[in-house]
Design a protein around this motif. Structure first.
Motif, PDB file in Angstrom:
ATOM      1  N   LYS A 259       0.827  -1.203   0.000  1.00 51.07           N
ATOM      2  CA  LYS A 259       0.000   0.000   0.000  1.00 51.07           C
ATOM      3  C   LYS A 259       0.863   1.254   0.000  1.00 51.07           C
TER       4      LYS A 259
ATOM      5  N   ILE B 135       1.993   1.779  -3.531  1.00 47.18           N
ATOM      6  CA  ILE B 135       0.915   2.298  -4.373  1.00 47.18           C
ATOM      7  C   ILE B 135       0.645   3.770  -4.083  1.00 47.18           C
TER       8      ILE B 135
ATOM      9  N   ASP C 162       0.894  -9.978  -3.533  1.00 51.18           N
ATOM     10  CA  ASP C 162      -0.167  -9.478  -2.650  1.00 51.18           C
ATOM     11  C   ASP C 162       0.299  -9.661  -1.211  1.00 51.18           C
TER      12      ASP C 162
ATOM     13  N   GLY D  43      -2.376  -4.610  -0.589  1.00 51.36           N
ATOM     14  CA  GLY D  43      -2.484  -4.220  -1.989  1.00 51.36           C
ATOM     15  C   GLY D  43      -1.774  -5.222  -2.873  1.00 51.36           C
TER      16      GLY D  43
ATOM     17  N   VAL E  25      -4.586  -1.435   4.826  1.00 49.16           N
ATOM     18  CA  VAL E  25      -5.981  -1.282   4.437  1.00 49.16           C
ATOM     19  C   VAL E  25      -6.768  -0.843   5.665  1.00 49.16           C
TER      20      VAL E  25
END
Length: 270
Positions: free
Chosen positions: A49, A52, A95, A99, A195
């Motif tokens: 994450k 990203i 993964d 993410g 997340v």
């Protein structure tokens, strides 16, 4: 743990994944010239994450920044979800639960028959990646220097702890205390690495009564639950307000009844 003022230096001597096409060493790095700042060659443990969400300056060729710090080389752990062998590289989709990102391992054209040019991993296998964060055609990926299998699942947990520590160092300061990073006790509110927790998203949209009842139950942590009379007395709400809050929390799967229909406990893990 290493001092993270400059996080940590790479120690595998690989320059692959850079503009040199992804190969190790060679004349490509020699032609660069100049002396790089330590942060430009430092290795940063991250979650996908963070990759990203990393900020990029000056378009696709700009430097990436995580937590306001320039970053190039990263390491992370993830599960292989897809393997796509190509003529010039092998692309893995990894993964880590926060993410999904593509990792490209470039192949040496002079060693087409060598085992290093074959996909040595399987889908659903955990691996650790060391590489350089890159962007091409508005799509972000990691050019891998090294990919190794994870043989001990403790490494997955250790990596997440290390990534969290470094993240807190840069966002809260180096003086981490038991009260939370920087001593402000709010480290748990920072969701830039992972997340978002479903409870956090729910509470922002919940009614004030439901939030108050949820927070009380979260603090009381009673195995047998807490009776509606006690909740009303401790929170300063009326019985009617508590019942309305309980209905909202029940309908959203946040609490459950225990010994009777007027005794509630928090449903944890959701």
């Amino acid at each position: 743990m290493t001092s993270y003022g400059g996080y940590t230096r790479t120690n595998y001597g690989a320059t692959g994944g850079d503009d040199g096409g992804g190969f190790f060493g060679g004349s490509q790095s020699g032609s660069q010239g100049g002396t790089k700042h330590p942060s430009e060659e430092s290795l940063r443990p991250v979650t996908i994450k963070q990759i990203i969400d990393a900020e990029q300056a000056f378009g696709n060729d700009g430097t990436f920044r995580i937590d306001g710090v320039d970053i190039t080389q990263v390491t992370f752990v993830g599960m292989v979800r897809q393997i796509s062998p190509q003529t010039t590289n092998i692309t893995y989709r990894l993964d880590d639960g926060t993410g999904v990102v593509e990792v490209k391992q470039w192949l040496d054209p002079d060693k087409q028959e060598n085992d290093t040019n074959r996909a040595n991993f399987q889908e659903e296998q955990y691996v650790r990646v060391w590489g350089r964060l890159k962007s091409f055609g508005n799509k972000r990926h990691v050019g891998a220097h090294v990919i190794k299998p994870v043989t001990d699942f403790n490494e997955v947990n250790y990596h997440l702890l290390e990534a969290t520590y470094v993240h807190l160092f840069f966002t809260r300061g180096g003086g981490l205390t038991t009260g939370g990073a920087g001593g402000d006790g709010n480290a748990a509110e920072d969701d830039s690495m992972f997340v978002e927790n479903n409870d956090g998203a729910f509470l922002r949209s919940a009614s004030p009564k439901a939030r108050k009842m949820y927070q009380y139950l979260n603090q009381s942590k009673s195995n047998e639950g807490t009776n509606i009379q006690t909740i009303a007395r401790e929170t300063g709400m009326t019985i009617q307000d508590v019942m309305a809050a309980a209905e909202e929390l029940l309908s959203n799967g946040k609490i459950y009844t225990t010994i009777d229909d007027e005794t509630f406990a928090l449903l944890e893990g959701f």
